[in-house]
Design a protein around this motif. Structure first.
Motif, PDB file in Angstrom:
ATOM      1  N   PHE A   1      -5.637  22.811  -6.041  1.00 53.16           N
ATOM      2  CA  PHE A   1      -7.345  22.354  -6.760  1.00 53.16           C
ATOM      3  C   PHE A   1      -6.758  20.753  -5.508  1.00 53.16           C
ATOM      4  O   PHE A   1      -5.886  19.778  -6.165  1.00 53.16           O
ATOM      5  N   HIS A   2      -7.742  20.038  -4.404  1.00 53.01           N
ATOM      6  CA  HIS A   2      -7.770  19.014  -4.197  1.00 53.01           C
ATOM      7  C   HIS A   2      -8.875  18.092  -4.694  1.00 53.01           C
ATOM      8  O   HIS A   2     -10.406  18.895  -4.224  1.00 53.01           O
ATOM      9  N   ALA A   3      -8.899  17.661  -5.877  1.00 52.28           N
ATOM     10  CA  ALA A   3      -9.877  17.358  -6.547  1.00 52.28           C
ATOM     11  C   ALA A   3     -10.234  16.124  -6.629  1.00 52.28           C
ATOM     12  O   ALA A   3      -9.159  15.367  -6.984  1.00 52.28           O
ATOM     13  N   PRO A   4     -11.555  15.469  -7.332  1.00 50.88           N
ATOM     14  CA  PRO A   4     -11.754  14.056  -7.635  1.00 50.88           C
ATOM     15  C   PRO A   4     -10.452  14.210  -8.915  1.00 50.88           C
ATOM     16  O   PRO A   4     -10.662  14.692 -10.145  1.00 50.88           O
ATOM     17  N   THR A   5      -9.424  13.013  -9.332  1.00 54.61           N
ATOM     18  CA  THR A   5      -9.314  12.557 -10.017  1.00 54.61           C
ATOM     19  C   THR A   5     -10.047  12.171 -11.858  1.00 54.61           C
ATOM     20  O   THR A   5      -9.118  13.045 -12.299  1.00 54.61           O
ATOM     21  N   GLN A   6     -10.770  11.541 -11.712  1.00 51.46           N
ATOM     22  CA  GLN A   6     -11.945  11.990 -12.385  1.00 51.46           C
ATOM     23  C   GLN A   6     -12.086  13.052 -13.324  1.00 51.46           C
ATOM     24  O   GLN A   6     -12.776  13.746 -14.051  1.00 51.46           O
ATOM     25  N   SER A   7     -11.828  14.281 -11.947  1.00 49.84           N
ATOM     26  CA  SER A   7     -12.141  15.666 -12.834  1.00 49.84           C
ATOM     27  C   SER A   7     -11.374  16.501 -13.575  1.00 49.84           C
ATOM     28  O   SER A   7     -11.531  17.676 -14.191  1.00 49.84           O
ATOM     29  N   LEU A   8     -10.632  15.380 -13.695  1.00 50.21           N
ATOM     30  CA  LEU A   8      -9.619  16.461 -15.028  1.00 50.21           C
ATOM     31  C   LEU A   8      -9.084  15.348 -16.364  1.00 50.21           C
ATOM     32  O   LEU A   8      -9.689  14.139 -15.613  1.00 50.21           O
ATOM     33  N   SER A   9      -9.094  15.725 -17.443  1.00 53.66           N
ATOM     34  CA  SER A   9      -9.353  15.873 -18.470  1.00 53.66           C
ATOM     35  C   SER A   9      -8.176  16.286 -19.440  1.00 53.66           C
ATOM     36  O   SER A   9      -8.364  18.299 -18.952  1.00 53.66           O
ATOM     37  N   MET A  10      -7.492  16.027 -20.338  1.00 58.62           N
ATOM     38  CA  MET A  10      -6.830  16.384 -21.094  1.00 58.62           C
ATOM     39  C   MET A  10      -7.268  16.985 -22.719  1.00 58.62           C
ATOM     40  O   MET A  10      -8.650  15.466 -23.090  1.00 58.62           O
ATOM     41  N   LEU A  11      -7.541  18.238 -23.064  1.00 58.59           N
ATOM     42  CA  LEU A  11      -7.741  18.576 -24.660  1.00 58.59           C
ATOM     43  C   LEU A  11      -7.300  17.793 -25.486  1.00 58.59           C
ATOM     44  O   LEU A  11      -5.778  17.323 -25.140  1.00 58.59           O
ATOM     45  N   GLY A  12      -7.853  17.214 -26.476  1.00 52.78           N
ATOM     46  CA  GLY A  12      -6.876  17.542 -28.034  1.00 52.78           C
ATOM     47  C   GLY A  12      -5.624  18.323 -27.894  1.00 52.78           C
ATOM     48  O   GLY A  12      -4.277  17.817 -28.872  1.00 52.78           O
ATOM     49  N   ASN A  13      -5.579  19.924 -27.843  1.00 52.04           N
ATOM     50  CA  ASN A  13      -4.439  20.324 -27.521  1.00 52.04           C
ATOM     51  C   ASN A  13      -2.905  20.161 -26.460  1.00 52.04           C
ATOM     52  O   ASN A  13      -2.375  20.841 -26.495  1.00 52.04           O
ATOM     53  N   GLY A  14      -3.854  19.192 -25.579  1.00 57.15           N
ATOM     54  CA  GLY A  14      -2.533  19.013 -25.312  1.00 57.15           C
ATOM     55  C   GLY A  14      -2.742  19.631 -23.060  1.00 57.15           C
ATOM     56  O   GLY A  14      -2.099  19.313 -22.559  1.00 57.15           O
ATOM     57  N   ASN A  15      -3.990  20.573 -23.290  1.00 56.30           N
ATOM     58  CA  ASN A  15      -4.426  21.309 -22.291  1.00 56.30           C
ATOM     59  C   ASN A  15      -4.949  20.712 -21.205  1.00 56.30           C
ATOM     60  O   ASN A  15      -5.663  19.976 -21.944  1.00 56.30           O
ATOM     61  N   PHE A  16      -5.326  20.509 -20.242  1.00 54.86           N
ATOM     62  CA  PHE A  16      -5.923  20.055 -19.327  1.00 54.86           C
ATOM     63  C   PHE A  16      -7.384  20.926 -18.802  1.00 54.86           C
ATOM     64  O   PHE A  16      -7.291  22.253 -18.839  1.00 54.86           O
ATOM     65  N   HIS A  17      -8.331  20.350 -18.685  1.00 57.29           N
ATOM     66  CA  HIS A  17      -9.921  20.441 -18.129  1.00 57.29           C
ATOM     67  C   HIS A  17      -9.953  20.116 -16.919  1.00 57.29           C
ATOM     68  O   HIS A  17     -10.068  18.899 -16.992  1.00 57.29           O
ATOM     69  N   LEU A  18     -10.398  21.258 -16.200  1.00 56.58           N
ATOM     70  CA  LEU A  18     -10.624  20.716 -15.195  1.00 56.58           C
ATOM     71  C   LEU A  18     -11.517  21.038 -14.256  1.00 56.58           C
ATOM     72  O   LEU A  18     -11.777  22.629 -14.320  1.00 56.58           O
ATOM     73  N   GLU A  19     -12.482  20.483 -14.072  1.00 58.01           N
ATOM     74  CA  GLU A  19     -14.498  20.523 -13.003  1.00 58.01           C
ATOM     75  C   GLU A  19     -14.183  21.071 -12.122  1.00 58.01           C
ATOM     76  O   GLU A  19     -13.585  20.367 -11.599  1.00 58.01           O
ATOM     77  N   THR A  20     -14.867  22.413 -12.030  1.00 64.55           N
ATOM     78  CA  THR A  20     -14.601  22.758 -10.807  1.00 64.55           C
ATOM     79  C   THR A  20     -16.419  23.569 -10.154  1.00 64.55           C
ATOM     80  O   THR A  20     -17.197  23.073 -11.318  1.00 64.55           O
ATOM     81  N   ASN A  21     -16.592  24.065  -9.006  1.00 63.50           N
ATOM     82  CA  ASN A  21     -17.661  24.744  -9.095  1.00 63.50           C
ATOM     83  C   ASN A  21     -18.436  25.908  -9.880  1.00 63.50           C
ATOM     84  O   ASN A  21     -19.102  25.548 -10.113  1.00 63.50           O
ATOM     85  N   ASN A  22     -17.150  26.240 -10.362  1.00 62.67           N
ATOM     86  CA  ASN A  22     -17.770  27.116 -11.553  1.00 62.67           C
ATOM     87  C   ASN A  22     -18.006  27.039 -12.760  1.00 62.67           C
ATOM     88  O   ASN A  22     -17.714  27.748 -13.725  1.00 62.67           O
ATOM     89  N   GLY A  23     -18.167  25.774 -13.088  1.00 66.58           N
ATOM     90  CA  GLY A  23     -18.320  25.290 -14.441  1.00 66.58           C
ATOM     91  C   GLY A  23     -16.875  24.747 -14.763  1.00 66.58           C
ATOM     92  O   GLY A  23     -16.584  23.252 -15.321  1.00 66.58           O
ATOM     93  N   GLY A  24     -15.655  24.416 -14.615  1.00 68.94           N
ATOM     94  CA  GLY A  24     -14.383  24.905 -15.049  1.00 68.94           C
ATOM     95  C   GLY A  24     -13.447  25.247 -15.447  1.00 68.94           C
ATOM     96  O   GLY A  24     -13.937  26.356 -15.574  1.00 68.94           O
ATOM     97  N   GLU A  25     -12.398  24.840 -15.587  1.00 68.03           N
ATOM     98  CA  GLU A  25     -11.030  25.624 -16.145  1.00 68.03           C
ATOM     99  C   GLU A  25     -10.122  24.734 -17.524  1.00 68.03           C
ATOM    100  O   GLU A  25     -10.088  23.672 -16.805  1.00 68.03           O
ATOM    101  N   ILE A  26      -9.682  25.923 -18.155  1.00 63.56           N
ATOM    102  CA  ILE A  26      -8.425  25.542 -19.307  1.00 63.56           C
ATOM    103  C   ILE A  26      -7.338  26.065 -18.553  1.00 63.56           C
ATOM    104  O   ILE A  26      -7.398  26.807 -18.568  1.00 63.56           O
ATOM    105  N   MET A  27      -6.067  24.962 -18.543  1.00 66.72           N
ATOM    106  CA  MET A  27      -4.964  25.391 -18.253  1.00 66.72           C
ATOM    107  C   MET A  27      -3.650  24.578 -18.896  1.00 66.72           C
ATOM    108  O   MET A  27      -4.019  23.271 -19.541  1.00 66.72           O
ATOM    109  N   PRO A  28      -2.946  25.212 -19.281  1.00 65.36           N
ATOM    110  CA  PRO A  28      -1.456  23.680 -20.502  1.00 65.36           C
ATOM    111  C   PRO A  28      -0.942  23.291 -18.888  1.00 65.36           C
ATOM    112  O   PRO A  28      -1.483  24.155 -17.696  1.00 65.36           O
ATOM    113  N   ALA A  29       0.388  22.977 -19.815  1.00 66.79           N
ATOM    114  CA  ALA A  29       0.945  21.646 -17.501  1.00 66.79           C
ATOM    115  C   ALA A  29       2.640  22.288 -18.162  1.00 66.79           C
ATOM    116  O   ALA A  29       2.183  22.048 -19.869  1.00 66.79           O
TER     117      ALA A  29
END
Length: 200
Positions: A24-52
């Protein structure tokens, strides 16, 4: 370096990885971290949550200039504090674009948008014809792919010379490539009239 895979197994694994990779080539601000350590990435489909992976967390700490020992301490003992810190500094990255590399549903790298992608399967595809030209003398001494690197150590038993009496050496090379920020590295013994420098 120990043999981990055969060359065929390596090729099969890289093919399987290629099918499950997403970048994903995405604005850095479109990425955020959740309280459980997973990351939320805003996408055209609404967003995806992924561990790192641990490696991606280390890159995040580096990109945000958060000392790694403190980052790790927050991650282990106060994940909500970590997410608050990470999200604050991510919001400061206005106008910046990042390269977020994922594999099998995990964030595996958090890189600058200027990072040049050189994937393992591309390197192996370049190497294979050269290995075929070496003929029956080829010996795969070590072959593996880890979370961070691909390794390949090849010996050409047809090319041998003595550096001193009773001390023969054989030509070969060691290749390593990383898809997460490492440079390609090749170490080789070059004999006259032999094509062992095709990587350079």
């Amino acid at each position: 370096m120990k043999t981990g895979l055969t060359l065929v197994q390596l090729a099969e694994e890289l093919t399987a990885q290629q099918e499950s990779k997403r970048d994903f080539h995405a604005p850095t601000q479109s990425l955020s971290m959740l309280g459980n350590g997973n990351f939320h990435l805003e996408t055209n489909n609404g967003g995806e949550i992924m561990p790192a992976t641990d490696y991606a967390h280390a890159q995040m700490a580096s990109r945000l200039s958060v000392p790694k020992p403190y980052y790790d301490r927050m991650r282990a003992q106060s994940p909500n504090l970590l997410s608050a810190n990470v999200n604050h500094w991510l919001r400061e990255k206005q106008g910046e674009t990042s390269l977020i590399r994922t594999l099998r549903g995990q964030v595996r790298a958090f890189l600058s948008n200027r990072y040049r992608i050189v994937d393992n399967h591309e390197i192996l595809a370049m190497v294979m014809p050269e290995l075929a030209e070496m003929g029956d003398g080829i010996r795969i001494a070590s072959c593996n792919v880890t979370e961070e690197k691909m390794y390949l150590k090849v010996i050409n038993t047809n090319i041998e010379a003595a550096i001193s009496v009773g001390d023969p050496v054989q030509a070969g090379f060691v290749l390593s490539n990383g898809e997460l920020g490492y440079l390609i590295q090749i170490f080789y013994i070059k004999q006259q009239q032999q094509r062992l420098s095709f990587f350079i």
